[in-house]
Scaffold this motif. Structure first.
Motif, mmCIF file in Angstrom:
data_model
loop_
_atom_site.group_PDB
_atom_site.id
_atom_site.type_symbol
_atom_site.label_atom_id
_atom_site.label_comp_id
_atom_site.label_asym_id
_atom_site.label_seq_id
_atom_site.Cartn_x
_atom_site.Cartn_y
_atom_site.Cartn_z
ATOM 1 N N PRO A 552 -6.487 16.333 -18.397
ATOM 2 C CA PRO A 552 -6.531 17.682 -18.974
ATOM 3 C C PRO A 552 -7.367 17.811 -20.237
ATOM 4 C CG PRO A 552 -4.326 17.184 -18.234
ATOM 5 C CD PRO A 552 -5.120 15.914 -18.087
ATOM 6 N N GLU A 553 -8.338 18.736 -20.153
ATOM 7 C CA GLU A 553 -9.190 19.103 -21.279
ATOM 8 C C GLU A 553 -9.977 17.914 -21.827
ATOM 9 O OE1 GLU A 553 -7.374 21.970 -23.999
ATOM 10 O OE2 GLU A 553 -5.656 22.093 -22.646
ATOM 11 N N HIS A 554 -10.325 16.990 -20.937
ATOM 12 C CA HIS A 554 -11.049 15.785 -21.355
ATOM 13 C C HIS A 554 -12.307 15.614 -20.509
ATOM 14 C CE1 HIS A 554 -11.685 11.760 -22.917
ATOM 15 N NE2 HIS A 554 -11.833 11.335 -21.683
ATOM 16 N N MET A 555 -13.443 15.464 -21.178
ATOM 17 C CA MET A 555 -14.711 15.189 -20.509
ATOM 18 C C MET A 555 -15.039 13.699 -20.630
ATOM 19 S SD MET A 555 -15.950 18.210 -19.446
ATOM 20 C CE MET A 555 -17.727 17.958 -19.265
ATOM 21 N N PHE A 556 -15.939 13.229 -19.779
ATOM 22 C CA PHE A 556 -16.407 11.851 -19.875
ATOM 23 C C PHE A 556 -17.886 11.805 -19.484
ATOM 24 C CE2 PHE A 556 -14.901 12.419 -15.554
ATOM 25 C CZ PHE A 556 -15.864 11.782 -14.768
ATOM 26 N N ILE A 557 -18.523 10.721 -19.813
ATOM 27 C CA ILE A 557 -19.919 10.515 -19.425
ATOM 28 C C ILE A 557 -19.932 9.662 -18.164
ATOM 29 C CG2 ILE A 557 -22.168 9.602 -20.088
ATOM 30 C CD1 ILE A 557 -21.264 12.073 -21.660
ATOM 31 N N ALA A 558 -20.457 10.231 -17.089
ATOM 32 C CA ALA A 558 -20.490 9.542 -15.797
ATOM 33 C C ALA A 558 -21.497 8.395 -15.828
ATOM 34 C CB ALA A 558 -20.847 10.541 -14.700
ATOM 35 N N PRO A 559 -21.421 7.478 -14.862
ATOM 36 C CA PRO A 559 -22.367 6.346 -14.824
ATOM 37 C C PRO A 559 -23.831 6.768 -14.831
ATOM 38 C CG PRO A 559 -20.549 5.930 -13.336
ATOM 39 C CD PRO A 559 -20.372 7.339 -13.832
ATOM 40 N N ASP A 560 -24.125 7.978 -14.333
ATOM 41 C CA ASP A 560 -25.520 8.431 -14.343
ATOM 42 C C ASP A 560 -25.904 9.084 -15.668
ATOM 43 O OD1 ASP A 560 -24.148 10.805 -14.240
ATOM 44 O OD2 ASP A 560 -24.930 11.451 -12.293
ATOM 45 N N GLY A 561 -24.983 9.040 -16.655
ATOM 46 C CA GLY A 561 -25.280 9.564 -17.984
ATOM 47 C C GLY A 561 -25.011 11.043 -18.161
ATOM 48 N N LYS A 562 -24.496 11.707 -17.137
ATOM 49 C CA LYS A 562 -24.242 13.142 -17.211
ATOM 50 C C LYS A 562 -22.778 13.410 -17.581
ATOM 51 C CE LYS A 562 -27.723 14.205 -13.671
ATOM 52 N NZ LYS A 562 -27.955 14.797 -12.326
ATOM 53 N N PRO A 563 -22.514 14.479 -18.337
ATOM 54 C CA PRO A 563 -21.127 14.818 -18.669
ATOM 55 C C PRO A 563 -20.405 15.358 -17.440
ATOM 56 C CG PRO A 563 -22.612 16.510 -19.497
ATOM 57 C CD PRO A 563 -23.484 15.400 -18.974
ATOM 58 N N ALA A 564 -19.138 15.005 -17.316
ATOM 59 C CA ALA A 564 -18.338 15.448 -16.174
ATOM 60 C C ALA A 564 -16.871 15.471 -16.577
ATOM 61 C CB ALA A 564 -18.552 14.519 -14.984
ATOM 62 N N SER A 565 -16.068 16.164 -15.776
ATOM 63 C CA SER A 565 -14.616 16.163 -15.988
ATOM 64 C C SER A 565 -13.861 15.830 -14.713
ATOM 65 C CB SER A 565 -14.151 17.528 -16.513
ATOM 66 O OG SER A 565 -14.409 18.551 -15.567
ATOM 67 N N VAL A 566 -14.524 15.896 -13.564
ATOM 68 C CA VAL A 566 -13.875 15.669 -12.274
ATOM 69 C C VAL A 566 -14.218 14.280 -11.754
ATOM 70 C CG1 VAL A 566 -13.770 16.403 -9.863
ATOM 71 C CG2 VAL A 566 -13.828 18.116 -11.691
ATOM 72 N N SER A 567 -13.171 13.535 -11.388
ATOM 73 C CA SER A 567 -13.362 12.227 -10.762
ATOM 74 C C SER A 567 -12.199 12.018 -9.794
ATOM 75 C CB SER A 567 -13.431 11.121 -11.819
ATOM 76 O OG SER A 567 -12.220 11.064 -12.560
ATOM 77 N N TYR A 568 -11.615 10.823 -9.790
ATOM 78 C CA TYR A 568 -10.461 10.578 -8.931
ATOM 79 C C TYR A 568 -9.428 9.746 -9.691
ATOM 80 C CZ TYR A 568 -12.368 5.870 -8.257
ATOM 81 O OH TYR A 568 -12.841 4.594 -8.472
ATOM 82 N N SER A 569 -8.165 9.972 -9.381
ATOM 83 C CA SER A 569 -7.037 9.163 -9.869
ATOM 84 C C SER A 569 -7.067 8.923 -11.374
ATOM 85 C CB SER A 569 -6.999 7.822 -9.125
ATOM 86 O OG SER A 569 -6.750 8.017 -7.753
ATOM 87 N N SER A 570 -7.091 9.994 -12.146
ATOM 88 C CA SER A 570 -6.993 9.826 -13.597
ATOM 89 C C SER A 570 -5.645 9.183 -13.938
ATOM 90 C CB SER A 570 -7.101 11.181 -14.298
ATOM 91 O OG SER A 570 -5.970 11.982 -14.023
ATOM 92 N N THR A 571 -5.612 8.502 -15.061
ATOM 93 C CA THR A 571 -4.374 7.853 -15.494
ATOM 94 C C THR A 571 -3.232 8.861 -15.592
ATOM 95 O OG1 THR A 571 -5.626 6.195 -16.725
ATOM 96 C CG2 THR A 571 -3.320 6.499 -17.340
ATOM 97 N N MET A 572 -3.550 10.069 -16.055
ATOM 98 C CA MET A 572 -2.534 11.119 -16.172
ATOM 99 C C MET A 572 -1.905 11.412 -14.815
ATOM 100 S SD MET A 572 -1.472 13.246 -18.652
ATOM 101 C CE MET A 572 -0.806 14.875 -18.958
ATOM 102 N N ASP A 573 -2.738 11.590 -13.800
ATOM 103 C CA ASP A 573 -2.226 11.866 -12.453
ATOM 104 C C ASP A 573 -1.313 10.745 -11.966
ATOM 105 O OD1 ASP A 573 -3.771 14.114 -12.474
ATOM 106 O OD2 ASP A 573 -5.052 13.551 -10.787
ATOM 107 N N ILE A 574 -1.806 9.522 -12.042
ATOM 108 C CA ILE A 574 -1.073 8.394 -11.472
ATOM 109 C C ILE A 574 0.241 8.158 -12.212
ATOM 110 C CG2 ILE A 574 -1.178 5.933 -10.963
ATOM 111 C CD1 ILE A 574 -2.972 7.814 -9.243
#
Length: 599
Positions: A552-574
């Protein structure tokens, strides 16, 4: 209302009703104090009974009680489904599986829905005194919130007359009560009226009553704009009843104000009600009459004196408040000496009149905050702890709405973040103190709310995600909204809100061991579990994943160097899923034990 559907009545001798603290503990002053009127809304004193709230500014020539009623919201029940969501969901999942998180973040916007509705204010009760009150004796002013009694008090002197105002919000009698008095007979004169930023009409109903009627917008528009096709919103009524001493007189001014002259004292009763009849009933279909309900509330207290009302309020409040004490120090520093102030280098601020001592020598809470930077006074931590308990008692009681983003207090028609319950930590935080601080009854509105969301959430789960069970996302409102909010995926797309709330159900059972509560809560926990099982999908490596997933409300830098917020199995979810799965297993075992051995 005693007890409730969820919690029932605590046993007389169980740990929810411990013996009152001894005199040494109860004699410690628990007061939030100010040496001047509020300059900002956040400086005003909050009072509330779970349904009605007020912020007491403590002005001298002009006093304002900013009022709230917890069912005043914009909007009507909504459709929280999106039949196009499954197609958008499939596309987002493909992008996540490909590791293209930036594109998945962009595509996830297609899963967003409509914004929540907005919590509204009720209005203001205004008190106007004559200009002589501005010539009050310097140093005589004090304003305080007494946490022991849930009472706000304002005192000051004009020449040789001391004026006192007391305010409290009674849960047993559903009324906000104000008493104003002068120390000399016939010294009290003032004008009182009701006002609101919402569309309303106010008028005097005889020389001792003011009636205000109004309505909330049927959708998210400015309240004074009447647009074609705007659905009928929630209607409301507030009634102010005036009582004065013998010898005093009251007059009607401008058809909507009451003027009191030459009285010893005055008591004001403020009641309010709305046409809200639950999250599944349109305001246009409501059979509730706010005026009749408000008049009935006044009728029920007609025979009660101010002392009677205060005693009933006091007993009800202390039954909750006095269950827990906290003592971190041997003595209280609520009354600091001049020497200690000098030692701690606390200086009064010329821009904030409440940074100083009151007439009785008590240091204001604002000064204690500054002093705490150099002297970590344990008694101030005690005060903060009990203030948190006070706010929960004042904003959430059986039969009221759930405590929202600002409890029940709000001064705006467009409050920050809509003043809506946010499920990605804020609503949970409101109720974290309820069990550890021995206020289990205050959780009942939360359980009612979870139950309502499970109804709408089952439709959202079925249509949006082709899943069983029920789901709720990050932002909701009085209509139990369960669909994603409008906006970016970084905060709008988070289907774990209902799951996190469900952990409160099991926690309540582990604290209380109330098997009847578990029987009622189990279907909610089971429905949440069913959704989580269907929401997870098998990932490329064969493990069950949450996809898409956001923290929630957290962005990250993807391996390709682009900002993103959607991925899979965030620690919060699990973490949340693991907790819910563990709890449903434990709950099933307890249910089986009850069925096999106790019934």
């Amino acid at each position: 209302m005693e007890g409730g559907f969820w919690c029932g009545n605590p046993a007389e001798k169980d740990f929810w009703n411990p013996t009152y603290m001894d005199h040494a503990e109860t004699s410690r002053q628990l007061k939030v104090t100010f040496s001047g009127p509020a300059n900002h809304w956040t400086d005003a004193i909050p009072i509330g009974n779970g349904r009605l709230g007020a912020m007491v500014w403590g002005g001298i020539a002009t006093e304002t009680l900013q009022l709230n009623e917890d069912t005043l919201w914009t909007g009507v029940p909504g459709d929280y489904t999106d039949p196009d969501a499954p197609i958008a969901l499939s596309e987002v999942r493909k992008l996540v599986d490909l590791g293209d998180y930036a594109e998945a973040t962009k595509a996830a916007v297609e899963l967003s829905g409509h914004p929540s509705d907005v919590y509204q204010l009720l209005g203001d009760m205004k008190l106007e005194f004559d200009a002589s009150h501005m010539k009050y004796t310097e140093g005589s002013y004090s304003r305080e919130l007494d946490l022991e009694t849930a009472t706000a008090r304002v005192k000051y002197s004009v020449d040789d007359v001391e004026f006192t105002r007391e305010h409290f919000a009674s849960y047993p009698d559903h009324v906000i009560v104000t008493k104003i008095s002068g120390s000399k007979p016939g010294s009290l004169s003032f004008t009182v009226y009701l006002d609101s930023k919402l569309h309303h009409h106010s008028q005097a109903n005889g020389r001792n009553q003011i009636l205000m009627q109004g309505k909330c917008p049927g959708k998210r528009i400015q309240p004074r704009v009447i647009a074609n096709g705007n659905p009928k919103g929630i209607q409301f009524a507030a009634i102010l009843d005036l009582q004065i001493s013998e010898g005093g007189v009251s007059h009607i001014i401008d058809d909507k104000k009451l003027k009191v002259e030459g009285s010893d004292w005055a008591v004001l009763h403020l009641v309010a009600s709305s046409s809200f009849d639950g999250p599944f009933t349109k305001p246009s279909d409501s059979k509730k009459d706010p005026i009749s309900e408000s008049l009935d509330a006044l009728k029920s207290i007609k025979s009660l004196s101010y002392s009677d009302l205060y005693a009933r309020h006091f007993d009800d409040y202390q039954n909750l408040f006095h269950r827990v004490s906290l003592q971190l120090s041997k003595g209280s520093k609520s009354n600091l000496s001049d020497d200690s102030l000098e030692m701690n280098k606390v200086e009064s601020s010329p821009k904030n009149s409440y940074f100083s001592k009151s007439e009785d020598g008590a240091v204001s809470t604002a000064d204690r905050i500054q002093s705490f930077q150099t002297d970590e006074d344990p008694s101030f931590v005690e005060l903060l702890f009990q203030y948190g308990r006070y706010l929960l008692i004042s904003s959430s009681r059986p039969g009221t709405q759930v405590s929202n983003l600002q409890g029940i207090w709000n001064k705006d028609i467009e409050p920050a973040w809509d003043c809506a319950p946010h499920l990605n930590i804020n609503l949970q935080m409101n109720y974290w103190p309820s069990l550890s601080c021995n206020l289990k009854e205050c959780q009942e509105p939360l359980f009612d709310y979870i139950s309502n969301m499970s109804v709408n959430g089952s439709e959202t789960a079925k249509v949006n995600y082709e899943a069983r069970g029920w789901v709720a996302h990050q932002v909701t409102d009085i209509w139990a909204k369960t669909s994603p909010d409008r906006g970016e995926a970084v905060w709008a797309l988070w289907p774990m809100g209902g799951a996190w709330l469900c952990t409160h159900l099991w926690e309540h059972f582990t604290y209380t061991m109330d098997k009847d509560f578990l029987q009622r809560a189990y279907p909610l926990l089971e429905g949440c579990t069913s959704f989580l099982l269907d929401w997870m999908s098998k990932g490329p490596e064969g493990y069950l994943e949450t996809n898409p997933s956001t923290s929630p409300e957290h962005m990250f830098i993807a391996p390709d160097g682009k900002p993103a917020s959607v991925s899979y199995s965030s620690t919060m979810d699990i973490a949340i899923i693991r907790e819910v799965f563990s709890e449903i297993v434990s709950a099933a075992e307890v249910k089986c034990f009850i069925l096999c051995y106790l019934e």
